[in-house]
Design an enzyme around this catalytic site. Structure first.
Site, PDB file in Angstrom:
ATOM      1  N   GLY A 154      47.029  68.275 -13.616  1.00 56.05           N
ATOM      2  CA  GLY A 154      45.861  69.069 -13.995  1.00 56.05           C
ATOM      3  C   GLY A 154      44.910  69.245 -12.830  1.00 56.05           C
ATOM      4  N   ASN A 155      43.725  69.709 -13.120  1.00 56.84           N
ATOM      5  CA  ASN A 155      42.706  69.819 -12.081  1.00 56.84           C
ATOM      6  C   ASN A 155      41.349  69.465 -12.679  1.00 56.84           C
ATOM      7  OD1 ASN A 155      41.290  72.382 -12.948  1.00 56.84           O
ATOM      8  ND2 ASN A 155      43.415  73.083 -12.832  1.00 56.84           N
TER       9      ASN A 155
END
Ligand code: FMN
Length: 402
Positions: free
Chosen positions: A203-204
């Site tokens: 993810g980020n």
């Protein structure tokens, strides 16, 4: 949304309690402003308990927050129910001797009034002339209806039922009156997640805050907004979920976001791709949780490139459609954020590109941001630092100006 309910001195004030309840139930932030006379019919504790906000009548209360104009400035809509003959006359003359009067003069939001009075008072030429004045200024009238009045008499003068007023208010709130009224905006927000196995993902750090603020800013200017939200926490998206002009579609992976964007983009006049999407996804997602026993001392993941959603939408844009990209950048030494943004806008073919500098302690998850907006002639059309609401307002203004 921020709704002001003015209540004036008529028996029908008791029915307005239901209207306030309905608006609160919809999730609106409701502020009741009674006149002094209205409080002789329904008392302050009732309004405060039902609206869940403090209630005052005088311009001298809460002076530190400049309450006499603040409520009107913040309002998305003002509704007055019941509206007495006296208050209608005061509105027509622009009088401001109480909090409701100053609020009405300070607001640029739509104003809806539901008159209630005896038939003779309603038919009186003075009242009719005042109603004409208000209508010519764009005030929306609901009713009055014909029916049983407070005494034994009946005729036109009865306040429209709260459920119907609620319908009209909801319709007006959806319509909006800003520069973006009648336009559809597609906004993406949040950060995508690429599954590794049923438990883990890549993810980020994007929280979705900036994208949600863009959606809210566009809605405040009257746009119909489709907000495609990738993994945005409830507290971040809560205001958008309550806004009747915003439809939220939840997605998780880049593929799902691409699908939603492609589905919604043809109907949108403006597309703002504020979500942080993953450039890569895991080639083979494991069906079961990968264990240490399987992986051994080192775990290798094969990643394949995701489609470039922004570039794809820019290539397929129809006439009159504006495509706005977002870039979270960490510029190299000696390179400015604007230079980076210019290069990226060209690569993507977007009409505008909003870039923000990010780092371990910059940009992501925080309340504040710094945005630089580049247009197709490589000009910086906005360079603004502030809260994400302020930067969203500046970006939306730049898009509308274009
Ligand atoms: C029992 C009672 C009922 C009233 N109902 C109404 C009404 O329905 N409409 C109206 O215009 N005035 C009505 N009035 C008169 C208003 O209360 C009066 O004009 C008052 O000054 C209005 O002040 P406001 O507009 O600041 O609330 C009523 C008065 C009383 C005592």
């Amino acid at each position: 949304m921020f709704v002001v309910v003015g209540v004036t001195g008529g028996i029908a004030a008791y029915k307005t309690v239901s209207l306030v309840r309905l608006l609160v139930k919809d999730g609106h932030d409701v502020h009741v402003i009674p006149t002094d006379d209205a409080l002789r019919f329904v008392g302050r504790p009732t309004w405060e308990a039902i609206s869940r906000n403090p209630v005052t009548t005088s311009v001298h209360d809460d002076v530190a927050r400049v309450r006499h104009v603040a409520l009107g400035q913040q309002a998305d809509l003002v509704v007055i129910a019941p509206a007495t003959a006296n208050t209608i006359a005061k509105m027509a003359a622009g009088l401001a001797d109480d909090l409701l009067g100053t609020t009405l003069l300070a607001t640029t939001a739509p104003v809806v009034i539901a008159p209630a009075m005896h038939t003779e008072m309603w038919r009186n030429p003075a009242t009719q002339a005042n109603v004409d004045t208000l209508t010519s200024r764009g005030v929306h009238m609901i009713g009055p209806e014909s029916g049983q009045l407070t005494g034994d008499d009946s005729g036109p003068g009865r306040m429209t039922e709260p459920e119907r007023i609620h319908e009209v208010v909801t319709r007006e709130l959806r319509k909006g009156s800003g520069e973006a009224a009648g336009r559809t905006w597609l906004v993406t927000a949040g950060g995508t997640r690429e599954a590794i196995d049923p438990v883990r993902f890549i993810g980020n750090r994007s929280s979705g805050r900036q994208g949600v603020e863009v959606a809210l800013a566009a809605a405040r200017r009257g746009a119909d907004v489709v907000l495609v939200a990738a993994n945005v926490a409830h507290d971040v998206i809560a205001d958008a979920l309550r806004d009747p002009r915003i439809r939220v579609a939840h997605v998780s992976s880049t593929e799902q976001l691409a699908e939603a964007a492609e589905r919604e983009a043809p109907g949108a006049d403006v597309v703002v791709m504020a979500a942080a999407v993953s450039d890569y996804r895991v080639a083979d997602v494991a069906e079961r949780k990968i264990t240490k026993e399987q992986a051994g001392g080192a775990l290798r993941l094969d990643l394949v490139e995701n489609p470039d959603i922004l570039a794809g939408l820019a290539r397929g844009r129809r006439d009159g459609q504006t495509i706005v990209g977002f870039a979270a950048e960490t510029p190299a030494e000696g390179e400015t954020l604007a230079e980076r943004a210019i290069a990226k806008r060209r690569r993507k073919g977007a009409d505008l590109l909003a870039a923000n500098e990010v780092g371990f302690e910059r940009g992501f998850e925080l309340a504040d941001n710094h945005l630089v907006v580049i247009d197709a002639s490589d000009a910086v059309v906005a360079d603004v630092a502030g809260t994400k609401r302020e930067t969203a307002e500046a970006l939306v203004a730049a898009i509308i100006a274009r």
